[in-house]
Design a protein around this motif. Sequence first.
Motif: not given
Length: 276
Positions: A70, A39, A60, A36, A62, A1, A3
Amino acid sequence: MKTYLMADPVRYPTMTTGEIRETFLIDALYEPGALRLAYVDLDRAVVGMAAPLGSPVSLPADAALRAEYFTERRELGALNIAGPGLVHVDGKSHALENLDCLYIGRGAKEIIFESTDPNSSAVFYLLSYPAHASYPTALVRKDEANAIELGNVETCNHRTVCKYIYLDGAKSCQLVMGVTHLHPGSAWNTMPAHTHMRRSELYMYFNLGEEARVFHLMGPAEETRHIVMKDREVVVSPGWSIHAGMGTRAYSFCWGMGGENQDYADMDPTPLKSLR
């Protein structure tokens, strides 16, 4: 993920086109058969797409979230922008047709996305914000959304705004979410523009077509820039930035907000004559 770290209005005027795109544009969420996420440090939003094909895909937790699952401390909106599908929430299945939206409250431990038509797969656009309270999972059908017609053909902005998750709709902690559809022959959205310092906003443009583009306007009123966007791309709009756009054809976009309040009408208008 990945950012995304937002720029402030002091850095913004010195940014190149590439730097603006790298900072505010999220352009790699859609991947057939995968889920996908990205963040965004602004209001700690998480945005993503789930595009299940032959097999379901799970949401998921992450490692960046430091959570067991989550929605341990979050809430989630899931808008289906393609074929029919299912969202399984802690063993309960919710069937979503095109443009149906599911609100999932804090505390749901297992969330799974599935397509039900092998010839027309579902694509779920996901938007999540932190939540300090739990609200029940709620399905809002396309025809149950609060639809309001705005603009007109003469100003090229005849559009229908559909509210799904908001104060008088599906209840949430801070997430506000809906869809705007431009009518054929219209191309401008959110014009005259506005800002709202009390919450940030994300736009996801869709129903564009492979060759079509949207020129998304952003920045302070006196110093605007644009980002050229294609189908299923997302742009982040900080509270100090206007957000509007002009397409090469009619299109739709999902708007989602999180922040200090949920009042849809809480906006600071930007007169057209003040734009530069």
